[in-house]
Design a protein around this motif. Structure first.
Motif, PDB file in Angstrom:
ATOM      1  N   GLU A  15     -34.350 -20.174  18.912  1.00  0.00           N
ATOM      2  CA  GLU A  15     -35.454 -20.473  19.822  1.00  0.00           C
ATOM      3  C   GLU A  15     -35.160 -19.948  21.221  1.00  0.00           C
ATOM      4  N   MET A  16     -33.911 -20.039  21.642  1.00  0.00           N
ATOM      5  CA  MET A  16     -33.539 -19.506  22.957  1.00  0.00           C
ATOM      6  C   MET A  16     -33.745 -17.987  22.997  1.00  0.00           C
ATOM      7  N   LYS A  17     -33.469 -17.312  21.893  1.00  0.00           N
ATOM      8  CA  LYS A  17     -33.694 -15.871  21.832  1.00  0.00           C
ATOM      9  C   LYS A  17     -35.175 -15.557  22.001  1.00  0.00           C
ATOM     10  N   VAL A  18     -36.017 -16.351  21.356  1.00  0.00           N
ATOM     11  CA  VAL A  18     -37.466 -16.158  21.468  1.00  0.00           C
ATOM     12  C   VAL A  18     -37.917 -16.422  22.899  1.00  0.00           C
ATOM     13  N   ARG A  34     -37.682  -7.001  19.117  1.00  0.00           N
ATOM     14  CA  ARG A  34     -36.502  -7.047  19.993  1.00  0.00           C
ATOM     15  C   ARG A  34     -35.340  -7.805  19.374  1.00  0.00           C
ATOM     16  N   ILE A  35     -35.662  -8.863  18.627  1.00  0.00           N
ATOM     17  CA  ILE A  35     -34.583  -9.710  18.109  1.00  0.00           C
ATOM     18  C   ILE A  35     -34.443  -9.635  16.584  1.00  0.00           C
ATOM     19  N   PHE A  36     -35.157  -8.679  15.983  1.00  0.00           N
ATOM     20  CA  PHE A  36     -35.041  -8.407  14.549  1.00  0.00           C
ATOM     21  C   PHE A  36     -35.409  -9.606  13.673  1.00  0.00           C
ATOM     22  N   PHE A  37     -36.456 -10.335  14.087  1.00  0.00           N
ATOM     23  CA  PHE A  37     -37.062 -11.390  13.282  1.00  0.00           C
ATOM     24  C   PHE A  37     -38.413 -10.875  12.829  1.00  0.00           C
ATOM     25  N   SER A  38     -38.997 -11.516  11.838  1.00  0.00           N
ATOM     26  CA  SER A  38     -40.362 -11.167  11.463  1.00  0.00           C
ATOM     27  C   SER A  38     -41.318 -11.816  12.465  1.00  0.00           C
ATOM     28  N   PRO A  39     -42.515 -11.252  12.636  1.00  0.00           N
ATOM     29  CA  PRO A  39     -43.498 -11.904  13.509  1.00  0.00           C
ATOM     30  C   PRO A  39     -43.819 -13.334  13.049  1.00  0.00           C
ATOM     31  N   GLN A  40     -43.772 -13.571  11.742  1.00  0.00           N
ATOM     32  CA  GLN A  40     -44.026 -14.913  11.217  1.00  0.00           C
ATOM     33  C   GLN A  40     -42.924 -15.888  11.643  1.00  0.00           C
ATOM     34  N   ALA A  41     -41.692 -15.408  11.675  1.00  0.00           N
ATOM     35  CA  ALA A  41     -40.579 -16.259  12.118  1.00  0.00           C
ATOM     36  C   ALA A  41     -40.751 -16.615  13.592  1.00  0.00           C
ATOM     37  N   VAL A  42     -41.138 -15.647  14.405  1.00  0.00           N
ATOM     38  CA  VAL A  42     -41.372 -15.907  15.826  1.00  0.00           C
ATOM     39  C   VAL A  42     -42.473 -16.948  15.977  1.00  0.00           C
ATOM     40  N   LYS A  43     -43.539 -16.798  15.215  1.00  0.00           N
ATOM     41  CA  LYS A  43     -44.656 -17.749  15.258  1.00  0.00           C
ATOM     42  C   LYS A  43     -44.173 -19.154  14.880  1.00  0.00           C
ATOM     43  N   ALA A  44     -43.315 -19.249  13.884  1.00  0.00           N
ATOM     44  CA  ALA A  44     -42.778 -20.545  13.448  1.00  0.00           C
ATOM     45  C   ALA A  44     -41.901 -21.166  14.536  1.00  0.00           C
ATOM     46  N   TYR A  45     -41.053 -20.348  15.166  1.00  0.00           N
ATOM     47  CA  TYR A  45     -40.216 -20.864  16.258  1.00  0.00           C
ATOM     48  C   TYR A  45     -41.085 -21.370  17.406  1.00  0.00           C
ATOM     49  N   LEU A  46     -42.136 -20.635  17.727  1.00  0.00           N
ATOM     50  CA  LEU A  46     -43.042 -21.074  18.788  1.00  0.00           C
ATOM     51  C   LEU A  46     -43.720 -22.393  18.421  1.00  0.00           C
ATOM     52  N   ALA A  47     -44.169 -22.517  17.183  1.00  0.00           N
ATOM     53  CA  ALA A  47     -44.819 -23.756  16.737  1.00  0.00           C
ATOM     54  C   ALA A  47     -43.865 -24.943  16.868  1.00  0.00           C
ATOM     55  N   ASN A  48     -42.601 -24.736  16.513  1.00  0.00           N
ATOM     56  CA  ASN A  48     -41.604 -25.803  16.657  1.00  0.00           C
ATOM     57  C   ASN A  48     -41.410 -26.179  18.118  1.00  0.00           C
ATOM     58  N   MET A  49     -41.379 -25.176  18.990  1.00  0.00           N
ATOM     59  CA  MET A  49     -41.195 -25.454  20.415  1.00  0.00           C
ATOM     60  C   MET A  49     -42.419 -26.143  21.004  1.00  0.00           C
ATOM     61  N   GLY A  54     -44.497 -30.670  23.585  1.00  0.00           N
ATOM     62  CA  GLY A  54     -45.869 -31.117  23.743  1.00  0.00           C
ATOM     63  C   GLY A  54     -46.777 -30.047  24.329  1.00  0.00           C
ATOM     64  N   ALA A  55     -46.461 -28.795  24.082  1.00  0.00           N
ATOM     65  CA  ALA A  55     -47.253 -27.674  24.604  1.00  0.00           C
ATOM     66  C   ALA A  55     -48.430 -27.392  23.674  1.00  0.00           C
ATOM     67  N   VAL A  56     -49.518 -26.910  24.263  1.00  0.00           N
ATOM     68  CA  VAL A  56     -50.704 -26.602  23.456  1.00  0.00           C
ATOM     69  C   VAL A  56     -50.838 -25.117  23.151  1.00  0.00           C
ATOM     70  N   ASN A  57     -50.119 -24.271  23.905  1.00  0.00           N
ATOM     71  CA  ASN A  57     -50.141 -22.823  23.667  1.00  0.00           C
ATOM     72  C   ASN A  57     -48.931 -22.193  24.362  1.00  0.00           C
ATOM     73  N   ARG A  58     -48.797 -20.884  24.232  1.00  0.00           N
ATOM     74  CA  ARG A  58     -47.613 -20.215  24.777  1.00  0.00           C
ATOM     75  C   ARG A  58     -47.583 -20.259  26.293  1.00  0.00           C
TER      76      ARG A  58
END
Length: 75
Positions: A15-18, A34-49, A54-58
């Motif tokens: 998550e820190m990398k994202v 940039r970090i060699f993850f799939s776009p879906q993985a990035v989306k999942a990390y964002l959803a967890n964060m 308690g964020a509603v968007n990026r």
């Protein structure tokens, strides 16, 4: 950029990398490249964060994280 203990203790290493690229305004696809993850993985990390902070968007997440940046003190 360095965060206080509150953020550092909540975020995983991946998550820190994202976050590093998120705060620079990159899209999920650009972050993934940039970090060699799939776009879906990035989306999942964002959803967890979003849940953790308690964020509603990026944009809201970046704002919340910006409140926990350790400011450089000039001597």
């Amino acid at each position: 950029m360095e965060f206080d203990d509150y953020v550092s203790n909540l975020l995983t290493e991946n998550e820190m990398k994202v976050v590093k690229w998120l705060i620079q305004g990159l899209t999920n696809r650009e972050i993934a490249g940039r970090i060699f993850f799939s776009p879906q993985a990035v989306k999942a990390y964002l959803a967890n964060m979003y849940k953790k902070f308690g964020a509603v968007n990026r944009t809201n997440l970046v704002y919340i994280l910006s409140q926990h940046v350790i400011k450089d003190e000039k001597i």
